[in-house]
Design a protein around this motif. Structure first.
Motif, mmCIF file in Angstrom:
data_model
loop_
_atom_site.group_PDB
_atom_site.id
_atom_site.type_symbol
_atom_site.label_atom_id
_atom_site.label_comp_id
_atom_site.label_asym_id
_atom_site.label_seq_id
_atom_site.Cartn_x
_atom_site.Cartn_y
_atom_site.Cartn_z
ATOM 1 N N TYR A 33 0.831 -1.202 0.000
ATOM 2 C CA TYR A 33 0.000 0.000 0.000
ATOM 3 C C TYR A 33 0.870 1.258 0.000
ATOM 4 O O TYR A 33 0.648 2.174 -0.795
ATOM 5 C CB TYR A 33 -0.935 -0.011 1.216
ATOM 6 N N ASN A 37 1.342 3.717 -3.299
ATOM 7 C CA ASN A 37 0.722 5.042 -3.203
ATOM 8 C C ASN A 37 1.709 6.131 -2.800
ATOM 9 O O ASN A 37 1.303 7.230 -2.425
ATOM 10 C CB ASN A 37 -0.441 4.980 -2.206
ATOM 11 N N ILE A 88 -6.959 -0.622 1.351
ATOM 12 C CA ILE A 88 -7.061 0.526 0.452
ATOM 13 C C ILE A 88 -6.840 1.842 1.193
ATOM 14 O O ILE A 88 -6.893 2.911 0.593
ATOM 15 C CB ILE A 88 -8.418 0.559 -0.275
ATOM 16 N N ALA A 111 -5.926 4.969 -0.866
ATOM 17 C CA ALA A 111 -5.234 4.630 -2.117
ATOM 18 C C ALA A 111 -5.765 5.476 -3.266
ATOM 19 O O ALA A 111 -6.957 5.807 -3.322
ATOM 20 C CB ALA A 111 -5.431 3.150 -2.434
#
Length: 190
Positions: A33, A37, A88, A111
């Motif tokens: 993650y 990102n 997310i 995200a």
């Protein structure tokens, strides 16, 4: 909203999401993650030190945030898609102070691929309800950079009220940045 609470387990379930504390086995997913990102989140986060993305450092951070949760000083939740279980986003309620203050600070990230679908508002609505109802906090403070229009909209939708403006408030992305100061007071404790 469904809340599953055990002494060591918090699991908040919404229509599309599951919010839960990170476990040691989540380190690879948290790493993915953060790396996936990195560019998207960079304008809104502190400059990350060397080794921030290393799995062993992520495991240390998981241990630290669990220690803070158990000590009552913080609550960090992964935001995962309900169907796939994929992380997310994340939200954290930090600097919890009890006594006459009964307050904390809220931080969050989502995200890039999950933007624009109301997922952060959905997640925070449920997490805030938990903090107010179960942790019995009175005030949640959330601050954002004036150019972060998405955060401004999310916080407004959740009922946060603007309380001020702080110059050079936090060192974000390597520079001292101004922030809009907002807060939400527990409606059950006016």
């Amino acid at each position: 909203m469904e809340i599953i609470a055990e002494p060591q387990l918090i699991r908040l379930v919404t229509e599309r999401l599951v919010l839960r504390p990170a476990l040691g086995g989540d380190a690879a997913q948290i790493q993915a993650y953060n790396i996936g990102n990195r560019k998207h989140l960079q304008p809104w986060q502190p400059t990350r030190p060397p080794g921030f993305y290393a799995i062993e450092n992520i495991i240390r951070r998981i241990s630290f945030i669990e220690h803070e949760r158990l000590a009552g000083r913080g609550l960090h939740l992964l935001i995962c898609e309900r169907d796939s279980g994929e992380m997310i986003g994340e939200c954290n309620f930090s600097n919890i102070v009890l006594g006459v203050f009964q307050a904390c600070h809220l931080g969050y990230s989502l995200a890039e691929r999950a933007q624009g679908r109301g997922l952060m508002t959905e997640a925070l609505h449920t997490a805030i309800a938990h903090v107010f109802e179960d942790l019995q906090l009175h005030r949640i403070m959330a601050n954002y950079r004036p150019d972060n229009e998405r955060s401004a909209r999310v916080l407004s939708a959740l009922g946060f009220q603007r309380e001020g403006f702080a110059r050079s408030y936090l060192k974000i992305n390597g520079e001292w940045a101004d922030h809009v100061l907002t807060a939400l007071v527990n409606p059950a404790q006016p």
